[in-house]
Write a protein that holds these residues in place. Structure first.
Motif, PDB file in Angstrom:
ATOM      1  N   LEU A  96      -4.188  33.525  15.066  1.00  0.00           N
ATOM      2  CA  LEU A  96      -3.418  34.014  13.923  1.00  0.00           C
ATOM      3  C   LEU A  96      -4.269  34.640  12.824  1.00  0.00           C
ATOM      4  O   LEU A  96      -3.799  35.482  12.083  1.00  0.00           O
ATOM      5  CB  LEU A  96      -2.635  32.850  13.295  1.00  0.00           C
ATOM      6  N   GLU A 129      -7.953  38.194   8.611  1.00  0.00           N
ATOM      7  CA  GLU A 129      -8.772  37.744   7.478  1.00  0.00           C
ATOM      8  C   GLU A 129     -10.198  37.401   7.915  1.00  0.00           C
ATOM      9  O   GLU A 129     -11.146  37.552   7.145  1.00  0.00           O
ATOM     10  CB  GLU A 129      -8.123  36.589   6.709  1.00  0.00           C
ATOM     11  N   SER A 171      -1.532  21.444   4.179  1.00  0.00           N
ATOM     12  CA  SER A 171      -2.060  22.672   3.589  1.00  0.00           C
ATOM     13  C   SER A 171      -2.558  22.312   2.193  1.00  0.00           C
ATOM     14  O   SER A 171      -1.765  22.138   1.270  1.00  0.00           O
ATOM     15  CB  SER A 171      -0.953  23.731   3.525  1.00  0.00           C
ATOM     16  N   ARG A 181      -5.788  23.731   6.598  1.00  0.00           N
ATOM     17  CA  ARG A 181      -4.382  23.886   6.970  1.00  0.00           C
ATOM     18  C   ARG A 181      -4.210  23.635   8.463  1.00  0.00           C
ATOM     19  O   ARG A 181      -4.425  24.507   9.276  1.00  0.00           O
ATOM     20  CB  ARG A 181      -3.866  25.268   6.574  1.00  0.00           C
ATOM     21  N   SER A 238     -10.639  32.258   4.322  1.00  0.00           N
ATOM     22  CA  SER A 238      -9.540  32.349   3.354  1.00  0.00           C
ATOM     23  C   SER A 238     -10.042  32.248   1.917  1.00  0.00           C
ATOM     24  O   SER A 238      -9.228  32.208   0.989  1.00  0.00           O
ATOM     25  CB  SER A 238      -8.519  31.230   3.612  1.00  0.00           C
ATOM     26  N   ARG A 240     -12.296  35.812  -1.731  1.00  0.00           N
ATOM     27  CA  ARG A 240     -12.083  36.293  -3.105  1.00  0.00           C
ATOM     28  C   ARG A 240     -11.797  35.106  -4.003  1.00  0.00           C
ATOM     29  O   ARG A 240     -11.082  34.176  -3.603  1.00  0.00           O
ATOM     30  CB  ARG A 240     -10.892  37.254  -3.135  1.00  0.00           C
ATOM     31  N   GLY A 288       1.979  32.678  11.649  1.00  0.00           N
ATOM     32  CA  GLY A 288       0.886  33.140  10.793  1.00  0.00           C
ATOM     33  C   GLY A 288       1.352  33.874   9.552  1.00  0.00           C
ATOM     34  O   GLY A 288       0.693  34.810   9.098  1.00  0.00           O
ATOM     35  N   HIS A 310       0.696  27.927   3.062  1.00  0.00           N
ATOM     36  CA  HIS A 310       0.773  29.043   2.108  1.00  0.00           C
ATOM     37  C   HIS A 310      -0.578  29.740   1.964  1.00  0.00           C
ATOM     38  O   HIS A 310      -0.781  30.513   1.042  1.00  0.00           O
ATOM     39  CB  HIS A 310       1.307  28.574   0.754  1.00  0.00           C
ATOM     40  N   GLU A 311      -1.525  29.418   2.869  1.00  0.00           N
ATOM     41  CA  GLU A 311      -2.864  29.990   2.758  1.00  0.00           C
ATOM     42  C   GLU A 311      -3.193  30.995   3.863  1.00  0.00           C
ATOM     43  O   GLU A 311      -4.104  31.796   3.711  1.00  0.00           O
ATOM     44  CB  GLU A 311      -3.918  28.876   2.809  1.00  0.00           C
ATOM     45  N   VAL A 312      -2.476  30.926   5.009  1.00  0.00           N
ATOM     46  CA  VAL A 312      -2.813  31.802   6.129  1.00  0.00           C
ATOM     47  C   VAL A 312      -2.751  33.270   5.669  1.00  0.00           C
ATOM     48  O   VAL A 312      -1.980  33.601   4.779  1.00  0.00           O
ATOM     49  CB  VAL A 312      -1.870  31.529   7.332  1.00  0.00           C
ATOM     50  N   GLN A 313      -3.582  34.092   6.223  1.00  0.00           N
ATOM     51  CA  GLN A 313      -3.835  35.495   5.853  1.00  0.00           C
ATOM     52  C   GLN A 313      -4.774  35.598   4.664  1.00  0.00           C
ATOM     53  O   GLN A 313      -5.217  36.692   4.320  1.00  0.00           O
ATOM     54  CB  GLN A 313      -2.540  36.285   5.587  1.00  0.00           C
ATOM     55  N   GLY A 314      -5.101  34.469   4.037  1.00  0.00           N
ATOM     56  CA  GLY A 314      -6.161  34.439   3.025  1.00  0.00           C
ATOM     57  C   GLY A 314      -5.904  35.278   1.795  1.00  0.00           C
ATOM     58  O   GLY A 314      -6.838  35.660   1.104  1.00  0.00           O
ATOM     59  N   ALA A 315      -4.637  35.573   1.494  1.00  0.00           N
ATOM     60  CA  ALA A 315      -4.366  36.497   0.385  1.00  0.00           C
ATOM     61  C   ALA A 315      -3.687  35.837  -0.807  1.00  0.00           C
ATOM     62  O   ALA A 315      -3.523  36.477  -1.839  1.00  0.00           O
ATOM     63  CB  ALA A 315      -3.484  37.637   0.891  1.00  0.00           C
ATOM     64  N   SER A 316      -3.272  34.573  -0.689  1.00  0.00           N
ATOM     65  CA  SER A 316      -2.454  33.995  -1.767  1.00  0.00           C
ATOM     66  C   SER A 316      -3.260  33.927  -3.060  1.00  0.00           C
ATOM     67  O   SER A 316      -4.366  33.406  -3.101  1.00  0.00           O
ATOM     68  CB  SER A 316      -1.926  32.620  -1.368  1.00  0.00           C
ATOM     69  N   LEU A 361      -3.241  41.662  -1.740  1.00  0.00           N
ATOM     70  CA  LEU A 361      -3.153  42.109  -0.358  1.00  0.00           C
ATOM     71  C   LEU A 361      -4.406  42.791   0.167  1.00  0.00           C
ATOM     72  O   LEU A 361      -4.681  42.765   1.345  1.00  0.00           O
ATOM     73  CB  LEU A 361      -1.976  43.076  -0.208  1.00  0.00           C
TER      74      LEU A 361
END
Lengths: 259, 1013
Positions: free
Chosen positions: A18, A22, A131, A157, A217, A220, B424, B677-683, B710
């Protein structure tokens, strides 16, 4: 600038993976040339271990929910790498390659047996997803990915984050992990009840890292749950980036002709 | 070779099935829980595979056995993989009471239900053996729950099986005695052979049934349809009859086929809403009336519920960043120079009623499916879920054969958690609203936003063009009887396949191989065929080309089957092979099934047979347009005399504690921590603001929405926030609609959204749902119309257009309108995103806004059993709001950047907002009442709710600049006091402390530990 050789990383993608985007972004930010490849394409091509070593400095197994964790997280992916690709990751590392497995990518490394057959992973939260952000501290100097890192905050997570050791061989395994520098990252607090607080393991060369929380993750600063207390730092890098920068430095060193 | 393999976790490890099961039992039926002294689960596999004994042992060990974690019980296949007893006794002996009285419940999927774990095991065996097992290999999975309790009876065990262990719609279960558990007979190959799932026998059906409409009465015709699981309103049947009466050759009447009726019914789905969406609605005088201070009255005629309300907002507030809205395909908004944002929504109650876990996964997956098909293919970037559930304190409605609301809500939580994790997509916002008036089945409103490059594969993404002769390629899971009305088979979504489908969509799009994608979820191929035909002029579809799970499916069943793992790509003829080939490499089945035509018809073939032939304009345009009335009944609200409310100085603390621990205010951390709420690392803005990383040490408080950053190449952030005001619905649904819009906008501004200039992206999306029967009641219909108009008026006042929406009839017992609004907005600089927590002692605390709060519809009135007699309803001040919002949104002034925290004043009022901002860091406040408030006004000030209120802080140094700029721009504000490090919330009335409470006590009330699972 175009003449500068950049190390290349192979980021796996495919069913159940998934976090390839990133993870790729993290490596790209650190300076790598990123190749996202589908695992099934590699299998159908018969992509061999020696090709991997020739083409890439780093192999990344991103996080995910490998095939919905039906047989255990990371299991099917591990079987495909072992039996269909026939890769032995320690051989890749011995040829100068580096490997990172994050979250269920770490589980994949455990299922393959990279860190020994006595170690596994299960749920520390009664099967519930967790999470949350955790503090983790590097241990020792073996792991090249964690070089120079202090205590860092990273998101966790997963429902299966508890590293466990075979009950009959617990003591000798822990001694072995410690003596060889393989226990390289521990939770501060250990809410997931991981054995000896293990949050990350590396192989004896320090080139293969399995890590449960997610450095990709936290590239930044704005990903950190408390960043709004210091909005002036909004454009600063996150603490997770250091791992990928370490890999970049190490890979660049390997690519430089010896003087 | 036949084999049964039981996989048990060793006793030293926590059991992910029995541990939460016992916890659920404890929360919902403590008496039953006490009877179970011990429980442990095992996974069971039944195998019929063409392997030698050695191959089976090898592949089983490699795939199923982790020697650190597991014991395998296999009869005599691999005895060394078990513990010292070599059988299930290894597990039983760990029970604390020996010799005890043991039982086992064993469950497995019913015939026809897709068993995804079995497929994974087959794939794993093939990976290990490096060869295909072939079509004859069969694997089934299930589980066994071992229980010990001397007082457990068959009735108890049956309740455990039905309410906690299995879902009888999907699974069958059996009860095993202690003797049967100990016996190894169940491992005998002959027994395994008997227990293997059998292939469903093919039954002979006439491929297509014909209905001679001319010779049948409506009653007979509707009965025919009912038997086929097709639903029509009588006037719709008249429309079909009229259409077909001269549709035959030479203008004669002709029969309808069941394929045609299935097609029409799927396209004309949602009969009650469909009527209202197309109707000309005439509200009576009462229904039109609106307090002039609240807004304008309703128009005399409303042409279509959505057309005449939400779509009107876009005409009144046109925006250049709206690429498409309420149109075919997704709503598309310009995010920046490179990308569009698309919005999708889904409301789920029907499948949640069947199974809360799988039903919720289905709803989530449907949104994902629609999202990936946005424009020419999209990547979902965030999701939100708003859950409406019954009061958890309510009695268990056993007589209605319902599960306890806690049990069902837990299933919904598991479903969202699993789906979000496996697909994801970060769940970064939403709400949980509990209400005694809700039915036993929770309702989930899903939303998802996706990112779409403005150009991909060299083709602009906002262009929807196809050519005659383009082909339709179906991709995804083979078709079965899943999702057919009346079918006993309930779909379990394969989220891994769905995710792979999402990746394939992106690959195909980036290669420039597709024209468009269409989801094949709700409505199946029938709905898709009609959509494609309407948009592009016609199509031919051949159902014989659709890959199927089993033989014997009738064309009508292939047409109507619904699943969330299937899409159709429209591709140029020369790309068909490439798309199917790529799909095959990704493990996805693909097949060509049709062609775009310009004949203005939907023609469906089953091989050589023409099964349906209908004009597109009939399918999508000839539904009867009805005239509907809407009326309004006077609200009956409980009131209490103001004197009974007492002195807020004396009763305020207790009231605040009751509000902080109220199920609709208290902490949602138990839920939020189980959703990724963290997957994709953009939150960049999480549902909670958290202090001191590490879950066991952390303290948290609520934020007003969610945000993501984003791109690494851009400093911008994307925000999504939710507004809902269900309590106000009891007073006036117009007010409810207006409040929902204001809250969604307020929350976005609290989070740091840009607002106040035409070029700023700031859009609204609505979702509403109610029971179908409510639409037959003119009062309830009036409530819905007023809510839609109230929301639309507020949207125009705030210059924020609606661009998207979703409506659905639902399964609930009580009449209840669920209405919510979401705001999608942008922050030019992510550094401008703000959290709600008070950060530094000494910071000034301000109330921004006109400070006109009301006790009518406020949570405090619910807590006190009614609003005071002299209370007045909340009223908006739109002019003031626009100035305040424009200042907060950066359109005027520059000092708003100096605000350190902002929190919107909503449920529980001003004091609750202040308390929530203190929680995470253990801050206190020293505040003073504004002077001259009477008793009701004090209650209103502290706990009242309404429009346009924020609590904000800024440093002492910045305060003069901020205050000056607020005054200069005529933005009303009150300086209430300052943040303190004392950990005490203190409010003074004149010189005397009037209300004092420690923050740690508030935190304890807010956490409400032990209440949740």
């Amino acid at each position: 600038m175009s003449d500068v050789i950049r190390p290349r990383v192979l980021v796996l993608r495919g069913p159940g993976i998934l976090s390839e985007q990133e993870t790729a972004q993290a490596f790209a930010t650190a300076g790598f040339e990123v190749h996202l490849r589908n695992l099934d394409d590699l299998i159908s091509e018969g992509y061999r271990e020696d090709q991997l070593a020739n083409d890439y400095s780093v192999l990344a197994i991103p996080a995910g929910a490998s095939t919905a964790d039906d047989l255990g997280s990371g299991k099917l992916l591990a079987l495909k790498i072992q039996h269909r690709l026939g890769w032995t990751l320690s051989h890749f590392a011995s040829r100068g390659g580096m490997v990172i497995g994050i979250g269920s990518g770490f589980h994949t490394l455990l299922r393959i047996g990279v860190f020994g057959k006595e170690i596994s992973v299960t749920s520390g939260t009664g099967g519930k997803m967790l999470s949350a952000w955790v503090k983790v501290a590097p241990i020792g100097m073996t792991c090249l990915w964690l070089k120079g890192l202090g205590v860092v905050d990273l998101p966790l997570r997963h429902s299966d984050a508890r590293i466990v050791i075979h009950p009959n061989r617990r003591t000798e395994t822990l001694v072995k992990l410690s003596r060889r520098g393989m226990h390289c990252l521990k939770y501060e607090g250990n809410s997931v009840e991981s054995e000896a607080g293990i949050a990350g393991l590396c192989d004896t060369t320090g080139r293969i890292l399995g890590i449960m929380p997610h450095p990709e993750s936290f590239i930044r600063w704005t990903a950190h749950p408390e960043w709004t207390t210091a909005p002036q730092r909004a454009n600063a890098p996150g603490q997770g980036l250091a791992l990928f920068e370490n890999a970049y430095q190490e890979s660049m060193r390997a690519l430089q002709p010896e003087t | 070779m036949f084999a049964r393999i039981e996989v048990a976790l060793k006793p030293e490890y926590s059991d992910p099935l029995s541990t939460p099961l016992l916890r659920r039992m404890e929360m919902t039926d403590p008496h039953l829980r006490k009877l179970v002294r011990w429980a442990r689960s095992m996974t069971v596999y039944w195998l019929d595979v063409p392997l030698s004994r050695e191959e089976l042992i090898y592949s089983s060990q490699e795939t199923l056995w982790d020697p650190v974690l597991h014991w395998l019980f296999t009869g005599n296949l691999i005895p060394s993989a078990a513990g010292k007893h070599g059988n299930v006794e290894d597990i039983l002996e760990t029970a604390p009471n020996r010799p005890g009285k043991f039982f086992a419940l064993e469950k497995r999927f019913r015939l026809g239900v897709t068993d995804h774990a079995a497929k994974t095991l087959k794939d794993s065996f093939e990976a290990v053996l490096k060869r295909k097992l072939g079509p004859d290999a069969r694997v089934a999975t299930g589980s066994m729950l071992l229980l010990e309790g001397p007082q457990l009876t068959e009735d108890h065990l049956s309740r455990i099986a039905r309410e906690y262990f299995s879902n009888e719609l999907l699974e069958s279960w059996t009860l095993l005695s202690e003797k049967e558990i100990a016996h190894t007979e169940r491992f005998h190959p002959e027994r395994v052979r008997r227990e293997m799932p059998k292939t469903a026998p093919s039954r002979y059906h006439a491929p297509v049934d014909h209905l001679p409409l001319a010779g049948l009465t409506n009653f007979e015709a509707l009965n025919f349809c009912k038997r086929k699981g097709i639903l029509f309103a009588p006037e719709e049947f008249d429309a079909i009859r009229n259409y077909l009466k001269d549709a035959g050759e030479n203008g004669e009447s002709r029969d309808a086929t069941d394929v045609e009726l299935e097609l029409i019914s799927k396209v004309w789905r949602e009969v009650p809403f469909r009527r209202l969406l197309r109707a000309e609605i005439s509200p009576d005088e009462d229904a039109r009336a609106v307090d002039p201070t609240l807004g304008n009255p309703l128009p005399e005629k409303i042409s279509g519920l959505v057309e005449g309300t939400f779509k009107e907002t876009l005409k009144e507030v046109p925006r250049a960043w709206v690429v498409s809205a309420f149109e075919n395909g997704s709503t598309l908004l310009q995010y920046d120079d490179e990308d569009f944002i698309s919005i999708e929504g889904e409301i789920e109650s029907k499948t949640v009623a069947s199974d809360s876990v799988f039903g919720t996964i289905m709803g989530y997956s449907e949104v994902y499916l629609r999202s990936i098909c946005g424009a020419r293919g999209a990547r979902p970037i965030l999701a939100t879920d708003v859950i409406f559930s019954a009061d958890l304190h309510g009695p268990v409605p056993r007589d209605q054969d319902h599960l306890h609301p806690r049990r069902v809500l837990d299933g919904v939580k598991q479903g969202i958690s699993k789906a979000g994790f496996q697909l994801g997509v970060p769940t970064i916002g939403g709400a949980l609203y509990l209400d005694a008036r809700e039915g036993a089945t929770p309702l989930v409103h899903f939303s998802a936003l996706s990112l779409i490059p403005r150009t991909s594969g060299g083709i602009p993404s906002d262009v929807r063009e196809v050519s005659e002769g383009d082909r339709l390629v179906i991709l995804g899971s083979p078709t079965g009887k899943d999702g057919m009305i009346g079918s006993p088979i309930v779909q379990i979504c394969d989220t891994t396949l769905l995710r792979s489908l999402g990746e394939l969509v992106i690959e195909v799009r980036d290669l420039g191989w597709n024209r468009l994608f269409f989801p094949c979820g709700e409505g199946g191929l029938a709905s898709l065929a009609a959509k494609v035909a309407r948009e592009f002029g016609g199509l031919d579809l051949d159902l014989a080309g659709v890959p199927v799970k089993a033989s014997g499916l009738r064309p009508m069943e292939v047409l109507g089957s619904e699943t969330a793992e299937r899409i159709v790509a429209i591709v140029a003829p020369e790309r068909v092979e490439a798309v199917i080939g790529l799909a095959k490499r990704r493990g996805i089945i693909g097949a060509e099934i049709g062609e775009i035509k310009s004949h203005g018809r939907v023609r469906i073939f089953s091989g050589e047979t023409l099964s349906a032939d209908l004009e597109t304009k009939f399918l999508r345009g000839h539904q009867p347009r009805s005239q509907e009335t809407a009326t309004r009944s006077a609200p009956t609200l409980p009131t209490r005399r103001s004197l009974e409310w007492g002195d807020p100085a004396k009763e305020g603390v207790e009231t605040l504690l009751r509000i902080m621990s109220h199920p609709n205010v208290c902490s949602r951390e138990w839920l939020i921590r189980q959703l990724d709420h963290e997957v994709q690392g953009a939150s960049a803005l999480k549902p909670l603001h958290t202090v001191t990383v590490s879950p066991e040490l952390s303290h948290s408080g609520p934020n007003d929405g969610g945000g993501v950053k984003l791109k690494s190449s851009s400093n911008a952030g994307l925000l999504i926030t939710t507004g809902l005001a269900p309590r106000a619905g009891a007073t006036d649904s117009y007010l409810m609609g207006a409040l929902a819009v204001d809250e969604a906008v307020r929350n976005a501004l609290a989070c740091g959204a840009d607002y106040g200039k035409e070029e700023f992206l700031f859009a609204l999306s609505y979702q509403f749902s109610c029971p179908a029967k409510d639409l037959e009641d003119s009062n309830l219909r009036g409530s819905l119309v007023r809510a839609c108009v109230g929301a639309s008026h507020a949207a125009v006042e705030l210059q924020t257009p609606f661009v998207h929406g979703q409506q659905k009839t639902i399964l609930v017992q009580a009449s209840k309108l669920h209405f919510l609004v979401q705001a999608i907005s942008r922050a030019t600089k992510v550094a401008g995103i703000r959290s709600a927590d008070f950060k530094t002692p000494g910071d000034g605390v301000y109330l921004l806004g006109p400070a006109q709060f009301s006790l009518i519809g406020a949570l405090v009135s619910e807590v006190h059993g009614g609003a005071p007699e002299d209370a007045s309803p909340p009223l908006p001040q739109w002019d003031t709001a626009r100035r305040l919002y424009a200042w907060l949104g950066g359109a005027i002034g520059k000092e708003q950047k100096k605000l350190r925290s902002i929190h919107d004043v909503s449920d529980g009022g001003l004091l609750t907002a202040i308390a929530e901002s203190c929680l995470a860091r253990g801050m206190g406040v020293a505040l003073s009442y504004p002077e001259g408030l009477d008793r009701t006004s004090e209650w209103e000030f502290l706990f009242g709710e309404g429009f346009h209120g924020f609590i904000a802080t800024c440093s002492e140094i910045d305060a003069p600049l901020v205050e000056a700029e607020l005054q200069q721009n005529e933005v009303p504000f009150i300086k209430l006091g300052s943040v303190t490090g004392s950990g005490v919330v203190q409010i003074r009335r004149g010189e005397n402390p009037a209300l004092v409470i420690e923050t740690k006590v508030l935190r304890q009330a807010w956490k409400r530990e032990g209440y949740w699972e």
